[in-house]
Each structure stands twice: as structure tokens, then as C-alpha cells.
Design an enzyme around this catalytic site. Structure first.
Site, short mmCIF file in Angstrom:
data_model
loop_
_atom_site.label_atom_id
_atom_site.label_comp_id
_atom_site.label_asym_id
_atom_site.label_seq_id
_atom_site.Cartn_x
_atom_site.Cartn_y
_atom_site.Cartn_z
N ASP A 192 0.83 -1.21 0.00
CA ASP A 192 0.00 0.00 0.00
C ASP A 192 0.86 1.26 0.00
OD1 ASP A 192 -1.99 1.87 0.27
OD2 ASP A 192 -2.45 1.39 2.35
N ASP A 196 -1.63 5.61 -5.13
CA ASP A 196 -2.02 4.73 -4.02
C ASP A 196 -2.32 3.32 -4.52
OD1 ASP A 196 -2.94 3.52 -1.75
OD2 ASP A 196 -4.63 4.88 -1.42
#
Ligand code: 46J
Length: 411
Positions: A109, A297
Site C-alpha cells: 500500500d 495509491d
């Protein structure tokens, strides 16, 4: 492993003297004073290894082991395969933790900075098939005394727990004292996500949630030992891709990599995209002719762009409507939307229309959810997987200031 884990001499790291700014005495001559490097620790074996390597002498076994353990002369890189779940909802990558190895499949992430795992400290009722890290079975695990963590993500999910340091290996690159955050509580979203054993944060360590002392991400820990202090995401549509560390693999992209400055002040890989448009060839319409900020992201599934851009985009999608019961734009699954293009400096990245037909909203398969949705209420755009899988993306911290590189993917 990508490339070779070549042993090379790094003069600045092992030299006791650093070069200083040249000082001009007379015109036409200058001297370079030698000044002491206050951070330098003399190490005989490192100096000897450096001398041998300089003259192309293979290191004797004992010396090679000594300098390898020192991690002064060694440079490293690695490559890990990442596998998407159904509809590319998330990409999972195997990570080895502890001794003997416990392999957990983590969601890498770039929008957060905690490495946390399902653990044997969770209540049994919170675990539904996930692999749990058991620190008590790892001979290299050490409790980080007094440390705890607690994270809430943008989608409302959360988790919390305590902290160990342990050996972590990703794609062949190892760090021996990585903070591994063991979950004692996970929210429903994680409990029901059977294949996801935790997250590995790749944003900036400034937003790590460990208290009282924030911990470094895996990338920040290994950066100084990598061939180049960068990692890359080569996420793919409905197939496995790769995360590489310390190498920019020229077989994974075509043309040039266009780099753009990153503002890491909020802990994210934040950059300014230069434009947005819809369509292809002579059917291209500009949706935004100025910059808009967003973050890269990998942990967000979709692409979230400014409301004005999204509204104008879906006016060109056959049958599209904003469905408040679904929480976003939907359209008939038979529709292939037009391509969406965003600008990076003077270059462009195009998201193919088929990526924007994200997935059916229910079992009937008649209505499909759009892969691009509004960023309204967030304050910036989110270049999630729908955008990232359209490119080869470099998360580069090898210069004084971080930057993102974007290139066309190899087919
Ligand atoms: C995301 C959630 N943030 C999905 O929590 C997140 C990034 C976007 C702004 C708010 C914080 C991190 N990546 C996984």
C-alpha cells in the site's frame, strides 16, 4: 532477484575522509581540503575488502561473510510477483517474516506506512482463513517494548495491536529488524477478506502509526542497501504483475520514463497531474487543461478524480448514470467506456476504456461500476490501481527529493 546482487565498492561509505567544497586560492589553482567525516566508524575488514575489490581480487570466504553481514559494501535488488484477486480488487504479494519463514500474503500500500499482519494475538472469531504471524514461533522475533499501533484507513477500515521486530524478506531482499505490527484487533472489512493477511505500507515513514516511536517502512529500511533507492509498480489488468525494489527494469516499459516532483509533506506520494481528457485519436476531448493534485495509491482499487472531470467523462459513456444506492457512477456492462488520459508533465498516460468497466454491481451482471469515480470530499485525487495498472510507475527516493516516474508498459 533482479539483476545481480553484485558486491561493489562504495567509496564514500567506507572512506574515512570526505571531499569538501573546493577552495580557490589563486586563479587557476584550487585545493580540496580533506576534512574528517564525524559519522565514520573505521573498519579494517571493510577497508581490506574495498582494496581487494578495487584490484579485482575475489574476497576470501571469511572476509566476504564479514562484509556481507556488515551490509556496507553490498548492494541489493529484488522482484516480487503480485497477484490480483477477482476484478483486481487488490494485489497480494508474498512476504516472508521470521525464522523459520512464515509467509503471509500482504497488500502493498503506497498510501499508508504500517506493515501490519494478522497475528495469533487476534480473537479466533476475527480470523477467517487468514495466515496469522506467530512471533513466539520465530527465533528472530523481539517484542518492541511499550509499542502499539492503531490505524484507520480512508475506506473506514481499521486495525490495531502491538509490535515486534523481525526478519522480513520481499522478493529476495531482507531486512533483519523490520517493525512487524501484530494485529490484536481488525475491523469487519479485514475479517471478511480471507486472502489478505495484512498490509505492507510503502508511503513515507512520517505517517507510520506506531507509538511512542514511529517505525520505518520496509522500503525506508532497505533503501540505503539497494542498487538504487527506488521501487516500481508494474500492476496488470486481470493478471499477475510485479513489485521491484532497487531496480528499474527496462524490460517492463517502453519509451521514456517521465519524472514528476513528489510532495511528501503529508506522507503520501503526492504529485500534480497536468491534464485530463477523454477519448482517443481525433475523438479526444479535454476535460481539464490545468493541474490537479493526487496521490499514487496502490492500496486503493479505483481511480478517484475531480468531480468536474468525472461528470464530464461520464457524459460520454453510453447509459452511464450516478447511482446513489451504489455510491457512484454505473453503466450497462455491455458498454465499453472511452479511454481516459491524464498528463504527467508533458507526457500522458492512457487508461484503456475496458479498465473503466470495473465490475458488475451484482450477480445479474447487467449494471457495472465505473473504475473512475469522484474524489469529492477527499481534497485531492487518488491514482489507485485502475490508473496505476495503465503504466509502469517508479517510486523514486534516490535523489535529494522524492519523485514519481511514469512510463508506458511493455506488452
Ligand atoms: C488509503 C485507503 N488514505 C486505501 O487510508 C488511505 C489515502 C487516501 C487519503 C486518506 C488516507 C490508503 N491506501 C489504502
Amino acid at each position: 532477484m533482479v539483476g545481480s546482487a553484485s558486491t561493489i565498492a562504495i567509496a564514500a561509505a567506507v572512506a574515512g575522509l570526505a571531499t569538501a567544497t573546493p577552495v580557490r586560492t589563486k586563479v587557476g589553482t584550487f585545493s580540496v581540503p580533506q576534512v574528517k567525516n564525524p559519522g565514520f566508524k573505521p573498519h579494517g575488514p571493510a577497508q581490506l575488502a574495498k582494496a581487494y575489490l578495487k584490484y579485482g581480487v575475489k574476497l576470501p570466504e571469511g572476509l566476504a561473510k564479514t562484509v556481507s553481514d556488515l551490509k556496507i559494501l553490498r548492494r541489493d535488488s529484488g522482484s516480487a510477483k503480485t497477484t490480483p484477486e477477482e476484478n483486481d480488487i487488490q494485489y497480494l504479494t508474498p512476504v516472508s517474516i521470521g525464522t523459520p519463514a512464515q509467509t503471509l500474503n500482504l497488500d502493498f500500500d503506497s498510501g499508508s506506512s504500517d506493515l501490519w499482519v494478522f497475528s495469533t494475538e487476534l480473537p479466533a472469531g476475527s480470523v477467517n482463513g487468514q495466515t496469522q504471524y506467530d512471533a513466539s514461533k520465530s527465533s528472530t522475533a523481539k517484542k518492541l517494548s511499550g509499542a502499539s499501533w492503531d490505524i484507520s484507513y480512508g475506506d473506514g477500515s481499521s486495525s490495531s495491536g502491538d509490535v515486534y521486530t523481525d526478519t522480513v524478506t520481499v522478493g529476495g531482499v531482507t531486512f533483519k529488524s523490520q517493525a512487524v505490527e501484530a494485529a490484536k484487533q481488525v475491523s469487519d472489512q479485514f475479517q471478511t477478506d480471507s486472502n489478505n493477511d495484512g498490509l505492507l505500507g510503502l508511503a513515507f515513514s512520517s505517517i507510520n502509526t506506531v507509538t511512542p516511536t514511529a517505525q520505518k517502512t520496509f522500503f525506508d529500511n532497505i533503501a540505503s542497501s539497494l542498487d538504487t533507492a527506488a521501487w516500481t509498480a508494474d500492476l496488470k489488468y486481470h493478471e499477475a504483475g510485479t513489485y521491484d525494489f532497487g531496480v528499474i527494469d527496462s524490460s517492463k516499459y517502453t519509451g521514456d520514463i517521465t519524472y514528476t516532483d513528489v510532495d511528501s509533506s503529508q506522507g503520501f506520494w503526492s504529485f500534480t497531474a497536468t491534464s485530463a481528457s477523454v477519448g482517443s485519436g481525433r475523438n479526444n476531448t479535454v476535460l481539464k487543461a490545468s493541474g490537479f493534485s493526487g496521490i499514487a495509491d496502490t492500496g486503493t482499487t479505483l481511480a478517484l478524480f475531480p468531480d468536474s472531470v468525472v461528470t464530464a467523462y461520464y457524459k460520454q459513456v453510453t447509459g452511464a448514470k450516478l447511482d446513489n444506492t451504489q455510491g457512484g457512477y454505473v453503466f450497462p456492462c455491455t458498454t465499453t467506456p472511452p479511454d481516459f488520459t491524464f498528463g504527467v508533465e508533458d507526457a500522458t498516460i492512457t487508461i484503456p476504456g475496458k479498465y473503466i468497466n470495473y465490475a458488475p454491481v451484482d450477480e445479474s451482471g447487467s449494471s457495472c461500476f465505473g473504475g473512475i469515480q469522484t474524489d469529492e470530499g477527499i481534497g485531492f485525487s487518488i491514482f489507485g490501481d485502475v490508473a496505476l495498472k495503465a503504466a509502469f510507475v517508479v517510486f523514486d527516493n534516490s535523489k535529494g527529493t522524492p519523485r514519481l516516474g511514469w512510463a508506458a508498459k511493455s506488452s
